[in-house]
Design a protein around this motif. Structure first.
Motif, PDB file in Angstrom:
ATOM      1  N   ALA A   1     -10.633 -19.495   2.339  1.00  0.00           N
ATOM      2  CA  ALA A   1      -9.607 -19.305   3.356  1.00  0.00           C
ATOM      3  C   ALA A   1     -10.020 -19.927   4.675  1.00  0.00           C
ATOM      4  N   SER A   2     -11.297 -19.767   5.016  1.00  0.00           N
ATOM      5  CA  SER A   2     -11.792 -20.339   6.266  1.00  0.00           C
ATOM      6  C   SER A   2     -11.675 -21.857   6.261  1.00  0.00           C
ATOM      7  N   ARG A   3     -12.029 -22.485   5.127  1.00  0.00           N
ATOM      8  CA  ARG A   3     -11.912 -23.942   5.031  1.00  0.00           C
ATOM      9  C   ARG A   3     -10.461 -24.390   5.135  1.00  0.00           C
ATOM     10  N   ALA A   4      -9.557 -23.608   4.526  1.00  0.00           N
ATOM     11  CA  ALA A   4      -8.146 -23.967   4.576  1.00  0.00           C
ATOM     12  C   ALA A   4      -7.604 -23.897   5.994  1.00  0.00           C
ATOM     13  N   VAL A   5      -7.981 -22.836   6.716  1.00  0.00           N
ATOM     14  CA  VAL A   5      -7.531 -22.698   8.100  1.00  0.00           C
ATOM     15  C   VAL A   5      -8.115 -23.807   8.964  1.00  0.00           C
ATOM     16  N   THR A   6      -9.402 -24.086   8.768  1.00  0.00           N
ATOM     17  CA  THR A   6     -10.047 -25.148   9.537  1.00  0.00           C
ATOM     18  C   THR A   6      -9.388 -26.490   9.273  1.00  0.00           C
ATOM     19  N   GLN A   7      -9.056 -26.748   8.010  1.00  0.00           N
ATOM     20  CA  GLN A   7      -8.415 -28.007   7.652  1.00  0.00           C
ATOM     21  C   GLN A   7      -7.051 -28.132   8.302  1.00  0.00           C
ATOM     22  N   LEU A   8      -6.350 -27.007   8.417  1.00  0.00           N
ATOM     23  CA  LEU A   8      -5.021 -27.015   9.028  1.00  0.00           C
ATOM     24  C   LEU A   8      -5.111 -27.232  10.534  1.00  0.00           C
ATOM     25  N   ILE A   9      -6.039 -26.511  11.180  1.00  0.00           N
ATOM     26  CA  ILE A   9      -6.143 -26.573  12.640  1.00  0.00           C
ATOM     27  C   ILE A   9      -6.846 -27.846  13.093  1.00  0.00           C
ATOM     28  N   ASP A  10      -7.918 -28.196  12.410  1.00  0.00           N
ATOM     29  CA  ASP A  10      -8.726 -29.353  12.824  1.00  0.00           C
ATOM     30  C   ASP A  10      -9.089 -30.158  11.586  1.00  0.00           C
ATOM     31  N   PRO A  11      -8.152 -30.948  11.054  1.00  0.00           N
ATOM     32  CA  PRO A  11      -8.370 -31.628   9.772  1.00  0.00           C
ATOM     33  C   PRO A  11      -9.519 -32.629   9.772  1.00  0.00           C
ATOM     34  N   ASN A  12      -9.935 -33.104  10.938  1.00  0.00           N
ATOM     35  CA  ASN A  12     -10.998 -34.107  11.011  1.00  0.00           C
ATOM     36  C   ASN A  12     -12.361 -33.509  11.333  1.00  0.00           C
ATOM     37  N   ARG A  13     -12.438 -32.204  11.341  1.00  0.00           N
ATOM     38  CA  ARG A  13     -13.681 -31.568  11.771  1.00  0.00           C
ATOM     39  C   ARG A  13     -14.847 -31.915  10.857  1.00  0.00           C
ATOM     40  N   ALA A  14     -14.647 -31.824   9.545  1.00  0.00           N
ATOM     41  CA  ALA A  14     -15.741 -32.071   8.612  1.00  0.00           C
ATOM     42  C   ALA A  14     -16.272 -33.491   8.759  1.00  0.00           C
ATOM     43  N   VAL A  15     -15.362 -34.455   8.886  1.00  0.00           N
ATOM     44  CA  VAL A  15     -15.780 -35.849   9.052  1.00  0.00           C
ATOM     45  C   VAL A  15     -16.486 -36.029  10.381  1.00  0.00           C
ATOM     46  N   ARG A  16     -15.942 -35.438  11.426  1.00  0.00           N
ATOM     47  CA  ARG A  16     -16.537 -35.579  12.753  1.00  0.00           C
ATOM     48  C   ARG A  16     -17.953 -35.013  12.804  1.00  0.00           C
ATOM     49  N   GLU A  17     -18.128 -33.821  12.240  1.00  0.00           N
ATOM     50  CA  GLU A  17     -19.456 -33.199  12.256  1.00  0.00           C
ATOM     51  C   GLU A  17     -20.438 -33.989  11.397  1.00  0.00           C
ATOM     52  N   ALA A  18     -19.971 -34.459  10.236  1.00  0.00           N
ATOM     53  CA  ALA A  18     -20.850 -35.247   9.368  1.00  0.00           C
ATOM     54  C   ALA A  18     -21.222 -36.573  10.029  1.00  0.00           C
ATOM     55  N   ARG A  19     -20.279 -37.173  10.721  1.00  0.00           N
ATOM     56  CA  ARG A  19     -20.559 -38.437  11.398  1.00  0.00           C
ATOM     57  C   ARG A  19     -21.542 -38.239  12.557  1.00  0.00           C
ATOM     58  N   ASN A  20     -21.366 -37.143  13.287  1.00  0.00           N
ATOM     59  CA  ASN A  20     -22.294 -36.855  14.389  1.00  0.00           C
ATOM     60  C   ASN A  20     -23.713 -36.661  13.875  1.00  0.00           C
ATOM     61  N   ASP A  21     -23.843 -35.913  12.768  1.00  0.00           N
ATOM     62  CA  ASP A  21     -25.170 -35.695  12.186  1.00  0.00           C
ATOM     63  C   ASP A  21     -25.770 -37.011  11.706  1.00  0.00           C
ATOM     64  N   PHE A  22     -24.948 -37.857  11.105  1.00  0.00           N
ATOM     65  CA  PHE A  22     -25.457 -39.141  10.618  1.00  0.00           C
ATOM     66  C   PHE A  22     -25.850 -40.052  11.780  1.00  0.00           C
TER      67      PHE A  22
END
Length: 252
Positions: A62-83
Motif C-alpha cells: 500500500a505504501s508503494r502504491a501511494v508513493t507511486q501515485l503521489i510521487d511517481p518518479n521518486r524511486a528513479v530519483r533516489e536510485a539516480r542520486n545514489d548512483f
C-alpha cells in the motif's frame, strides 16, 4: 451517549486483544487493554500494532502504491542520486530496475549493458536485468540469448518463475519451435497467474481446437482459484485476472 462511548472503547480493546492472542504478544497486554480500555488501546496501537503494520507485506504494498501515485518518479530519483554519489554495480542495478519499473526501458538497458561488460558480467541479477530490458525494448532474440547464458551459468534459474516465463515470452515473440515446452516449464515454476494467462493467450493464437480448449482450461483455472486468493494475491494478479476474463469471453 457515555454508554456508547464506553462501548466503543471496549470494542477497540477487544480488537487489540484478539491481535495480542493471534500474534503471541505478552499476555500482560490483555490486562492493560481491559483494565484501561481507552488508554491501553492507544498505547498498544502505537507500541505494537502500528510498527507491525508498517513492516507487513500489505502495508509495504500500500505504501508503494501511494508513493507511486503521489510521487511517481521518486524511486528513479533516489536510485539516480545514489548512483551519482557512488556509481557502484549495486547502485547501477538498482537504477536499472527503477527505470524498468518506470517504463524507461531504453535507459535501463544502457545501465544493464554497462554492468554486463565488467567483472559482474556473469552475475544472475545483471543477466536477468539485461534480458528484461532487451525484451522490453523489442529485442526478444537478444533476450533469449542472454537468458541462455543465464541458464548455462546458473542452472538453478531454470527453476525460477521470472526468468523461465521471460524465456517463454521471448521464444513466443520470435516464433521459436520450442515455445510450448518453455511455457510448460514456466507453469511448473510459476508463483502467480502470469504464466497461465500468457500461455493461454499464446495457445489461443495457435488457432486449433485442442489448444483453444487448453487455453480455456487455463483461464477458468485462474478465475476459479481467484475466489480463494487473499486480497494481496488479487491485487498482485489483477492484470492477469482481467486478461483471463477478457480472453475467456472473447473466445467463446
Amino acid at each position: 451517549m457515555p454508554f456508547l462511548g464506553i462501548g466503543f472503547h471496549v470494542i477497540v480493546a477487544l480488537f487489540f486483544a484478539v491481535h495480542v492472542v493471534r500474534n503471541n504478544q505478552n499476555m500482560y497486554w490483555l490486562f492493560i487493554l481491559f483494565a484501561f480500555p481507552l488508554l491501553g488501546s492507544v498505547v498498544y496501537f502505537f507500541a505494537i500494532y502500528l510498527p507491525e503494520m508498517r513492516h507487513s507485506r500489505g502495508a509495504r504494498v500500500a505504501s508503494r502504491a501511494v508513493t507511486q501515485l503521489i510521487d511517481p518518479n521518486r524511486a528513479v530519483r533516489e536510485a539516480r542520486n545514489d548512483f551519482d554519489r557512488a556509481p557502484t554495480v549495486q547502485h547501477r542495478l538498482r537504477l536499472g530496475e527503477a527505470l524498468l519499473e518506470a517504463g524507461d526501458a531504453k535507459e535501463a538497458r544502457q545501465h544493464f549493458e554497462q554492468a554486463a561488460t565488467g567483472p559482474f558480467a556473469g552475475d544472475p541479477a545483471v543477466l536477468l536485468g539485461l534480458a528484461r530490458a532487451q525484451f522490453a525494448t523489442g529485442d526478444a532474440a537478444l533476450a533469449k540469448g542472454t537468458l541462455d547464458t543465464l541458464f548455462e551459468a546458473h542452472r538453478v534459474t531454470r527453476q525460477q518463475p521470472e526468468p523461465t516465463l521471460l524465456y517463454a515470452r521471448a521464444l513466443a515473440a520470435t516464433n521459436a519451435p520450442n515455445t510450448r515446452a518453455a511455457f510448460e516449464q514456466a507453469l511448473t515454476c510459476a508463483n502467480d497467474a502470469a504464466a497461465r494467462c500468457l500461455f493461454g493467450e499464446w495457445l489461443l493464437a495457435q488457432n486449433n481446437d485442442a489448444d483453444k480448449q487448453r487455453a480455456q482450461a487455463l483461464f477458468e483455472e485462474i478465475l476459479r482459484d481467484a475466489k480463494y486468493w487473499t486480497r494481496y494475491a488479487k491485487d498482485h494478479n489483477r492484470e492477469w485476472l482481467q486478461r483471463a476474463a477478457a480472453a475467456q469471453s472473447s473466445s467463446r
